[in-house]
Write an enzyme that holds these catalytic residues in place. Structure first.
Site, PDB file in Angstrom:
ATOM      1  N   ARG A  12     -72.688  16.237  54.653  1.00  0.00           N
ATOM      2  CA  ARG A  12     -71.761  15.104  54.746  1.00  0.00           C
ATOM      3  C   ARG A  12     -70.488  15.433  55.530  1.00  0.00           C
ATOM      4  NH1 ARG A  12     -73.893  14.017  49.265  1.00  0.00           N
ATOM      5  NH2 ARG A  12     -74.903  11.990  49.325  1.00  0.00           N
TER       6      ARG A  12
ATOM      7  N   SER B 251     -71.551  21.265  54.126  1.00  0.00           N
ATOM      8  CA  SER B 251     -72.239  20.116  53.546  1.00  0.00           C
ATOM      9  C   SER B 251     -72.746  19.239  54.684  1.00  0.00           C
ATOM     10  CB  SER B 251     -71.258  19.314  52.691  1.00  0.00           C
ATOM     11  OG  SER B 251     -71.785  18.035  52.415  1.00  0.00           O
TER      12      SER B 251
ATOM     13  N   GLN C  76     -81.883   9.349  43.689  1.00  0.00           N
ATOM     14  CA  GLN C  76     -80.644  10.003  43.284  1.00  0.00           C
ATOM     15  C   GLN C  76     -79.398   9.393  43.926  1.00  0.00           C
ATOM     16  OE1 GLN C  76     -82.137  13.803  44.891  1.00  0.00           O
ATOM     17  NE2 GLN C  76     -80.067  14.173  45.602  1.00  0.00           N
TER      18      GLN C  76
ATOM     19  N   HIS D 168     -78.071  25.766  53.735  1.00  0.00           N
ATOM     20  CA  HIS D 168     -79.525  25.659  53.534  1.00  0.00           C
ATOM     21  C   HIS D 168     -80.230  26.919  54.059  1.00  0.00           C
ATOM     22  CE1 HIS D 168     -78.416  21.246  54.154  1.00  0.00           C
ATOM     23  NE2 HIS D 168     -78.968  21.224  52.968  1.00  0.00           N
TER      24      HIS D 168
ATOM     25  N   ASP E 196     -73.604  23.032  44.546  1.00  0.00           N
ATOM     26  CA  ASP E 196     -73.944  21.977  43.590  1.00  0.00           C
ATOM     27  C   ASP E 196     -74.201  22.653  42.236  1.00  0.00           C
ATOM     28  OD1 ASP E 196     -74.259  19.619  45.537  1.00  0.00           O
ATOM     29  OD2 ASP E 196     -75.447  21.186  46.462  1.00  0.00           O
TER      30      ASP E 196
ATOM     31  N   TYR F  80     -80.825  17.754  57.400  1.00  0.00           N
ATOM     32  CA  TYR F  80     -79.591  17.898  58.195  1.00  0.00           C
ATOM     33  C   TYR F  80     -79.025  19.291  57.908  1.00  0.00           C
ATOM     34  CZ  TYR F  80     -76.383  15.902  61.477  1.00  0.00           C
ATOM     35  OH  TYR F  80     -75.693  15.632  62.634  1.00  0.00           O
ATOM     36  N   LEU F  81     -79.853  20.253  58.248  1.00  0.00           N
ATOM     37  CA  LEU F  81     -79.655  21.633  57.799  1.00  0.00           C
ATOM     38  C   LEU F  81     -78.406  22.277  58.379  1.00  0.00           C
ATOM     39  CD1 LEU F  81     -83.325  22.983  57.974  1.00  0.00           C
ATOM     40  CD2 LEU F  81     -82.157  21.828  56.083  1.00  0.00           C
TER      41      LEU F  81
END
Ligand code: AMP
Length: 283
Positions: free
Chosen positions: A185, A183, A59, A35, A148, A30-31
């Site tokens: 998300r 993100s 994870q 990314h 991250d 979901y670039l």
């Protein structure tokens, strides 16, 4: 760009390229521009760029968003190709874990706080899959985003401790024009949540300003400031706000010229967002 879905096909493609500098960008797809910035950096520094897209079940915790994690492989492969990926590795969960995984890679200390504390087992899942991917790709260089930052610290520690012959390249966080850290998300956010989520980058930036002008003498003061700022937004439910040393991720009291991280995780509705800034405790 070549797309491969099996470990065997990946090794076959890489076999004649072993004398080249191989750059690797692991992702869950979901670039977005974050990314793509890693791919572009790898493109500049390496002969061959390998990207993986794999939503790693190991994870995710039992009540997390594994099933609804956004996926769009067609769009991702077009973006990856445009950004300069040579080999796109897109394995299934069965390909990666054909039998129950009985071996774990677990990095202590740096995994213990922040997301390690609020997502038990998360970094063991990350370190384990990254180890598997490193063995499959055998890259010279691997690219990770500082969005991250704890993940970067965990992987750097793992590579150091276990002697992976791989250089880890940390890359800056890419943000939307209004400051929100990109993100996958972010697509979950409603318009109102998206607006209120701007407090993350705003409060972190204000913390950095305060640190550079010597406004605070202890880590707790910085933490309280960011906590209060985020609390002004009614939809924000704070998971953590922490000020730690970086990359060792240990608590500190008095600010010194040691590098620190101010890291936050905040829920807006169903969506958990993280963000951080790295800076010197004192200029
Ligand atoms: P993910 O697909 O979320 O697992 O992320 C794959 C890689 O992209 C990780 O190294 C992330 O840290 C990095 N990444 C994700 N978002 C950003 C961003 N906004 N800026 C820079 N790197 C990012």
């Amino acid at each position: 760009m070549i797309i491969v879905e099996t470990i065997q096909a990946l090794s076959k493609e890489l076999k004649p390229l072993r004398n080249k500098i191989i750059g690797f960008v692991p992702t869950m797809g979901y670039l977005h521009e974050g990314h793509l910035s890693l791919i572009r950096r790898a493109r500049q520094e390496c002969d061959i760029v390998v990207m993986s897209i794999f939503v790693n079940p190991l994870q995710f915790g039992p009540n997390e968003d594994l099933d609804r994690y956004p996926r769009d492989f067609k769009r991702d492969s077009a973006l990856a190709e445009q950004a300069g990926v040579d080999i796109l590795f897109h394995p299934s969960a069965e390909e990666m874990y054909p039998t129950p995984n009985l071996t774990e890679v677990s990095v202590t200390q740096v995994s213990e706080r922040l997301c390690g504390a609020s997502r038990p087992g998360h970094f063991t899942g990350v370190a384990t899959v990254v180890t598997k991917l490193f063995h499959m790709v055998m890259p010279d260089r691997a690219y990770f985003g500082l969005k991250d930052a704890q993940q970067v610290a965990v992987i750097q520690q793992m590579v150091h401790d276990l002697n992976f012959p791989i250089t880890i390249v940390p890359c800056e966080t890419v943000r939307e024009p209004d400051g929100l850290a990109m993100s996958s998300r972010n697509v979950y956010l409603t318009k109102e949540e998206r607006q209120q989520a701007l407090i993350l980058s705003k409060s972190l930036l204000a913390a950095k300003d305060g640190l550079t002008t010597g406004r605070w003498s202890t880590a707790e003061e910085v933490r309280d400031f960011v906590y209060q700022q985020i609390s002004t937004q009614p939809l924000a439910r704070i998971d953590y706000v922490e000020v730690l040393t970086y990359p060792s991720l240990q608590p500190i009291q008095k600010l010194t010229n040691q590098q620190i991280i101010v890291a936050v995780a905040v829920r807006f509705g169903q969506t958990r967002l993280i963000d951080n800034i790295l800076c010197c405790g004192k200029e």
